[in-house]
Design a protein around this motif. Structure first.
Motif, PDB file in Angstrom:
ATOM      1  N   LEU A  12      97.529   4.808   9.350  1.00 54.43           N
ATOM      2  CA  LEU A  12      98.750   5.577   8.763  1.00 54.43           C
ATOM      3  C   LEU A  12      99.884   4.707   8.632  1.00 54.43           C
ATOM      4  CD1 LEU A  12      98.460   8.871  10.656  1.00 54.43           C
ATOM      5  CD2 LEU A  12      97.590   8.504   8.478  1.00 54.43           C
ATOM      6  N   PHE A  15     104.598  -1.891  14.319  1.00 51.49           N
ATOM      7  CA  PHE A  15     103.921  -0.453  14.460  1.00 51.49           C
ATOM      8  C   PHE A  15     102.746  -0.817  13.383  1.00 51.49           C
ATOM      9  CE2 PHE A  15     102.517   3.568  12.603  1.00 51.49           C
ATOM     10  CZ  PHE A  15     102.770   4.267  13.873  1.00 51.49           C
ATOM     11  N   LEU A  44      95.250   3.249  20.536  1.00 54.40           N
ATOM     12  CA  LEU A  44      96.386   3.655  21.217  1.00 54.40           C
ATOM     13  C   LEU A  44      96.040   4.208  22.336  1.00 54.40           C
ATOM     14  CD1 LEU A  44      97.966   5.687  18.026  1.00 54.40           C
ATOM     15  CD2 LEU A  44      99.065   3.592  19.467  1.00 54.40           C
TER      16      LEU A  44
END
Ligand code: PFF
Length: 455
Positions: free
Chosen positions: A29, A233, A331
């Motif tokens: 994403l 990120f 994650l």
């Protein structure tokens, strides 16, 4: 000997498998949802330029450092940091890098799963032809109505988190390699097709200028911080995700080449996403700074108009779900390996508990989009979901990355890092060491100091 350590959690079948897994973690994403909307909010070209510089000067050196430490430690990031600190005669406090990373991973996963849930919902919507012939306003109001309904969002958030828990509990290596091997190229092809569509129907020229012609008057401390945060990120750096994947990498693989390939592919996907979305933004007079809903308010317009758009659109969102899935599992992996190593849990239990915790925390983000969206519930002027996103990407990951760079560059002996990187004492090693010792930490610090107004 540390060089012979093996991971109790297993090893990749090849260097290529590691590249696939690391790319699976990086591409998600962050590239297709976050990059375009943060670019829009940050004013375009100047942000993109700083982002690319951050990838090259901060991202690649930190990625090499993470793989290096992971492969040498061969444990969860927390235990890897503890063991290596001990071996190098450094303070045990270095293990807090592992704690910081687990906290960041858990916080990112909480809202990541909510947004991945939107993507799941959009697979169904596109497939059932909801967007057929819809106008830009129509598509926009479908999105606004969608996020105003907490029950719907909760259902999708739950489904995605369960999917993540299932894969992590089976061990990231089984299934992941196969999934990424086919899905990544497919996503790539679809993205290129979208760029082709945007080229023919949208304001392509304007989009290219917007993305690549820097307007330096738009550059301020916040934009530069956003660019660094986006680099961390998007590359999955600063929290131990790449470190844990590195711990499953065989000793014979070249870390440098691997890091360059992964960072290159990740950046390419982000740029393609920008080139697919901004021509539509300009064509339909949408606001580039439209926020986190940007891709959900632009791409469906195209899917609603192109022939076969329902099928193509559903496939696109489905591949995005897979991309998000392969990121989400990374994650959770640092926390899960730690629970297995230190709490004696089995993988299934560890994955279930940590996933459940992230799920509960994610509900706060979810409600900040609807029931708690008014100003009374904002913290620092931001809805909770934006705050967690900002804090993790712009603060926690860069701090983690800074500490990882400092550890690899200043705390590890030159010999140990050279041996682990497998580089001869030549130009390549010299360049990495120079970057990770001087350029990377100072760049991160400068960006922070600039932001808090010290410079
Ligand atoms: N890199 C992922 C993305 O771009 O979607 C998100 C992510 C995964 C961030 C793993 C951090 C991480 F450790």
């Amino acid at each position: 000997m540390s060089a012979r350590r093996t991971s109790i959690h297993g090893e990749w079948s090849s260097r290529f498998a590691f590249i696939l897994a690391a790319t699976g973690s990086a591409v998600g994403l962050g590239n297709i949802w976050r990059f375009p909307y943060v670019t829009g909010e940050s004013g375009g070209g100047a942000f993109v330029l700083v982002y690319l510089l951050c990838v090259a000067l901060i991202g690649i050196p930190v990625m090499m450092a993470e793989i290096l430490l992971g492969r040498r430690g061969r444990q969860s990031p927390l235990n890897t940091m503890r063991t290596l600190a001990q071996e190098e005669g450094r303070s045990p406090a270095w293990q807090y890098v592992g704690w910081l990373g687990m906290a960041a991973g858990f916080m990112i996963l909480s809202f990541y799963s909510v947004v991945a849930g939107w993507t799941l919902a959009y697979v169904v919507r596109t497939a059932t032809g909801v967007f057929e012939g819809a106008t830009a306003e129509g598509v926009q109001s479908i999105f606004t109505d969608f996020i105003a309904n907490p029950e719907g969002l909760l259902a999708w958030h739950t489904i995605f988190m369960v999917m993540t828990i299932i894969v992590v509990s089976r061990g990231v290596k089984s299934g992941l390699e196969q999934a990424v091997r086919f899905l990544m190229p497919a996503l790539f092809v679809l993205l290129i097709a979208m760029v082709g569509y945007a080229m023919n129907t949208g304001q392509f020229q304007q989009a290219v200028e917007y993305l690549f012609k820097p307007d330096f008057s738009r550059l301020d401390a916040e934009v530069v911080l956003n660019a660094m945060g986006q680099a961390f990120f998007s590359l999955s750096l600063g929290m131990g995700a790449i470190m844990i994947y590195g711990s499953y990498l065989s000793h014979t693989a070249s870390i440098t080449r691997t890091a360059v390939v992964v960072a290159g592919m990740d950046t390419l996907v982000a740029i393609l996403a920008g080139l697919a979305i901004f021509p539509l933004v300009f064509e339909y007079g949408l606001e580039p700074a439209g926020g986190p809903g940007l891709i959900f308010m632009t791409l469906p317009i195209a899917f609603g108009q192109m022939p076969g758009g329902a099928l193509f659109g559903a496939l696109f969102f489905l591949l995005l779900v897979f991309a998000a899935w392969t990121s989400a599992i990374s994650l959770l992996e640092p926390a899960v390996t730690w629970l297995v190593e230190n709490r004696g849990m089995n993988r299934v239990k560890a994955a279930a508990w940590s996933g459940l915790a992230a799920w509960v925390f994610g509900i706060l983000s979810l409600l900040s989009l609807n029931l708690w969206s008014d100003d009374r519930y904002k913290l620092f002027g931001m809805p909770f979901i934006d705050l967690v996103d900002w804090l993790t990407a712009n603060v926690m990951l860069p701090i983690g990355g800074l500490l990882i760079a400092i550890f690899a560059a200043w705390m590890m002996s030159r010999e140990a890092s050279r041996a682990e990187l497998g580089l001869a004492d030549g130009l390549g090693f010299g360049l990495w060491r120079f970057l990770v010792r001087y350029v990377t930490p100072f760049a991160i610090l400068l960006i922070f100091l600039n932001k808090i107004g010290v410079l």
